[in-house]
Design an enzyme around this catalytic site. Structure first.
Site, short mmCIF file in Angstrom:
data_model
loop_
_atom_site.label_atom_id
_atom_site.label_comp_id
_atom_site.label_asym_id
_atom_site.label_seq_id
_atom_site.Cartn_x
_atom_site.Cartn_y
_atom_site.Cartn_z
N GLU A 1 30.95 32.90 -23.25
CA GLU A 1 30.55 31.54 -22.84
C GLU A 1 30.34 30.62 -24.04
OE1 GLU A 1 26.57 30.36 -22.04
OE2 GLU A 1 25.92 32.43 -21.71
N LYS B 1 15.30 36.20 -19.85
CA LYS B 1 14.07 35.93 -20.59
C LYS B 1 12.93 35.68 -19.63
CE LYS B 1 16.02 33.85 -24.70
NZ LYS B 1 17.31 33.18 -24.58
N1 PSU Z 1 19.47 32.05 -21.04
C1 PSU Z 1 19.52 32.49 -22.30
N2 PSU Z 1 20.44 31.96 -23.14
C2 PSU Z 1 21.33 31.01 -22.73
C3 PSU Z 1 21.28 30.57 -21.38
C4 PSU Z 1 20.33 31.11 -20.58
O1 PSU Z 1 18.74 33.33 -22.68
O2 PSU Z 1 22.14 30.55 -23.53
C5 PSU Z 1 22.27 29.55 -20.90
C6 PSU Z 1 23.46 30.25 -20.23
O3 PSU Z 1 24.62 29.49 -20.47
C7 PSU Z 1 23.08 30.17 -18.77
C8 PSU Z 1 22.43 28.83 -18.70
O4 PSU Z 1 24.19 30.27 -17.89
O5 PSU Z 1 21.67 28.73 -19.89
C9 PSU Z 1 21.54 28.70 -17.47
O6 PSU Z 1 21.10 27.38 -17.36
P1 PSU Z 1 20.32 26.92 -16.05
O7 PSU Z 1 19.03 27.66 -16.08
O8 PSU Z 1 20.13 25.45 -16.21
O9 PSU Z 1 21.18 27.28 -14.89
#
Ligand code: PSU
Ligand code: MN
Length: 304
Positions: A25, A160
């Site tokens: 990603e 996390k």
């Molecule tokens: N959690 C992490 N590192 C990240 C992300 C989440 O520990 O880089 C990033 C990933 O790309 C994940 C996105 O798909 O954040 C999720 O965002 P949201 O919670 O806004 O859906």
């Protein structure tokens, strides 16, 4: 092939030849880590996948084109521009494509584009999930819905504890997404190897993982699979240190009224700042660890 999709020559050749390919990603590059470590890590992850005998396909949106496989210059651009690049989730793709804009793909959009390109294994750091306080904010990551509907295996280090891990597992159960522990019965919590929550199934090697994914495909399920791979012991963090940083970051995000798509990038950036960057090394190492498992599993899937 989809008219908006560009597959790089290297990835194209690998897919045509039936060689193992691993998707990566780009939100982790633009929004997940600071420059220049983000670019160094992205290139190191690609190299790690190559060293394992698979082909990396870093995914992003560049000038409105969906890209499976980026050049070094494109990775450098996404890393340097950082948070100026839109964080692209499922709802953002039509606008970015129509406007010819750039986008950093989350787990959601990386799964979408990987599947369009014919790639079924994807390695990352952490996924989005059900946020703490979701019973009032309704903040649930689109990543969970994508896992329920797109047939891609996502290898991560768990989630996390900026999230509510218990509710995240409940949501995945409801939506029929198998949560696999790689060499563990416990859901890893990204920076640490344990969370107190159980995964659905433990597997102990790439062949076993490949067999489960093959069975899921054979059952004609439409969703994917979540593989949680604990951070290597020597890089895992002190739980008290990381928990304190997470609590502080959550408190600041509430005080500053951070919401919507900004929540996750805000929390991730504050945790790195509050831990003085010591979490960054752990983050880099767990991504490399996931890349190796994904590459070995992609190889096992090709040997069917
Ligand atoms: N959690 C992490 N590192 C990240 C992300 C989440 O520990 O880089 C990033 C990933 O790309 C994940 C996105 O798909 O954040 C999720 O965002 P949201 O919670 O806004 O859906
Ligand atoms: Mn959200």
């Amino acid at each position: 092939m989809n008219r908006y999709l560009d597959i790089s020559p290297e990835v194209h050749m690998a897919l045509d030849a039936g060689l193992p390919v691993v998707a990566l990603e780009s939100t982790i590059i633009s929004h997940g880590m600071p420059y220049p470590q983000n670019v160094e890590t992205a290139l190191l992850v690609e190299q790690t996948i190559r060293d394992c005998g698979a082909v990396p396909a870093t995914i992003a949106i560049i000038g409105g084109r969906l890209k499976a496989g980026l050049s070094q210059d494109e990775i450098e651009h996404l890393g340097k521009a950082g948070r100026a690049v839109s964080k692209a989730s499922r709802r953002d793709l039509p606008a970015l494509v129509a406007r010819g804009a750039d986008g950093a793909t989350t787990v959601t959009t990386t799964m979408i584009i990987a599947h369009m390109a014919g790639i079924s294994v994807f390695a990352t750091g952490g996924i989005g999930g059900v946020h703490r306080g979701a019973e009032t904010s309704m903040d649930i990551s689109a990543d969970l819905e994508e896992l329920a509907q797109t047939p891609v295996m996502v290898v991560c280090a768990g989630a996390k504890s900026i999230l509510d891990l218990g509710l995240t597992l409940e949501y995945l159960e409801t939506r029929g997404v198998p949560v696999i522990g790689y060499g563990t019965e416990e859901l890893p919590a990204f920076y640490t190897r344990s969370s107190g929550f159980k995964v659905d199934y433990r597997v102990d090697g790439p062949e076993e993982l490949a067999a489960m994914f093959r069975a899921q495909r054979g059952l004609a399920y439409k969703g994917g699979m979540l593989v949680t791979n604990p951070i290597p012991e020597k890089y895992s963090m002190d739980k008290a240190v990381i928990d304190a940083a997470i609590e502080q970051a959550l408190k600041e995000s509430r005080e500053q009224g951070i919401h919507g798509k900004e929540t996750t990038p805000f929390l991730l950036a504050r945790v790195v700042e509050l831990t003085g960057g010591s979490s960054l090394e752990s983050n880099i190492q767990l991504v490399l660890n996931n890349a190796r498992v994904a590459a070995e599993t992609a190889k096992a899937l090709c040997q069917a």
